[in-house]
Design an enzyme around this catalytic site. Structure first.
Site, short mmCIF file in Angstrom:
data_model
loop_
_atom_site.label_atom_id
_atom_site.label_comp_id
_atom_site.label_asym_id
_atom_site.label_seq_id
_atom_site.Cartn_x
_atom_site.Cartn_y
_atom_site.Cartn_z
N CYS A 127 1.01 -1.47 -0.25
CA CYS A 127 -0.23 0.27 0.14
C CYS A 127 0.85 1.07 -0.04
CB CYS A 127 -1.38 -0.02 1.31
SG CYS A 127 -2.30 -1.33 1.14
N THR A 128 2.02 0.93 0.51
CA THR A 128 2.75 2.61 0.63
C THR A 128 3.24 2.48 -0.66
OG1 THR A 128 3.62 2.06 3.33
CG2 THR A 128 5.16 3.33 1.80
#
Length: 228
Positions: A127-128
Site C-alpha cells: 500500500c505504501t
C-alpha cells in the site's frame, strides 16, 4: 515298650488356598462389569437428549496480499449503496477524511476529475508502494485537472499518521464500514481489493482497474487520463 499312638486331631479340616489365577479372573470379570455399566449409562443419557460437550472452534486467519488483507473495518449491510459501474456517478455519501472531517463524496468532482485509489491497509509495504507512486507523480494529475484521493477502511488517525510519515500530498478518506468500497466492487469478505477508479468532472465513472498491482496503479491511471 511299644509307642503310644498319636491322639486323633478333632479340628476341622483347613480349606485349600485359592490360586492366584482365580483371583485374577475374578478381578477381570468385575472390571468388565464396571465398563458395561458405564457404557449403559452413556447410552441412556444420549437417548434422553443430553447435549455433547462443546468443542472450541479455531479462528481462521485471513490471509491477504503481503499480510495487508486482514479485516480492519466493519461491514454494514444496512448501509449498502447501489453498485457503481462505468457511466455511473458518485453517490451521495459522507465519509471522514484523515483530519476526521466530514467529506461529501458527491462533491469531489464538481470542479475537477477524480482519481480514487483503494488500498487494503494503510502503512503496509504494498500500500505504501502504491501511495508513494501517486505521490511522486501527483503534479502530473493536478496539471491535467484531476484530484487524487486515497480510500481505505482505516481510521482517520491511522491515515493521518501514514500521510505524515510518507508525506502524501493528497487527502485520504476513511470508509470504516466499506460502504463506498463495496459499491465500487472492491469490498469482499471484510477486505479491500487494491484498485483505482477514475471519475470525470461532473462525477461519472470512466475507468476502473480492479484488482491492480501496487507499482502499476499510478502510471496506468495517468496514461488513461492522458489518452482522453
Amino acid at each position: 515298650m511299644p509307642r503310644k499312638a498319636a491322639p486323633a486331631d478333632d479340628s476341622e479340616p483347613v480349606a485349600p488356598r485359592r490360586s492366584s489365577r482365580a483371583s485374577v479372573v475374578q478381578a477381570a470379570e468385575k472390571k468388565a462389569e464396571e465398563l458395561e455399566e458405564k457404557a449403559t449409562k452413556k447410552r441412556k443419557a444420549a437417548a434422553e437428549g443430553e447435549k455433547p460437550a462443546k468443542t472450541k472452534k479455531s479462528k481462521a486467519k485471513v490471509d491477504g496480499e503481503e499480510g495487508e488483507g486482514e479485516p480492519d473495518g466493519e461491514e454494514d449491510d444496512s448501509a449498502k449503496l447501489a453498485s457503481i459501474d462505468i457511466g455511473d456517478s458518485l453517490p451521495t455519501l459522507t465519509l471522514k477524511n484523515e483530519k476526521d472531517e466530514d467529506v461529501e463524496v458527491s462533491t469531489l468532482t464538481e470542479e475537477k476529475g477524480l482519481v480514487l485509489f483503494l488500498v487494503p491497509k494503510a502503512d503496509t509495504p504494498g500500500c505504501t508502494n502504491q501511495a508513494c507512486g501517486f505521490r511522486d507523480i501527483y503534479p502530473d494529475f493536478t496539471g491535467l485537472d484531476y484530484n487524487v484521493y486515497c480510500l481505505s477502511a482505516d481510521t482517520p488517525a491511522a491515515q493521518s499518521k501514514w500521510q505524515t510519515k510518507k508525506e502524501l500530498p493528497y487527502p485520504l478518506l476513511s470508509d470504516r464500514k466499506r460502504v463506498l468500497i463495496t459499491a465500487l466492487g472492491a469490498g469482499e469478505g471484510g477486505k479491500t481489493k487494491r484498485s483505482h477508479f477514475i471519475f470525470a468532472k461532473g462525477g461519472k465513472l470512466i475507468d476502473k482497474k480492479i484488482p491492480v498491482k501496487a507499482a502499476d496503479s499510478p502510471k496506468i491511471a495517468l496514461e488513461f487520463i492522458k489518452s482522453q
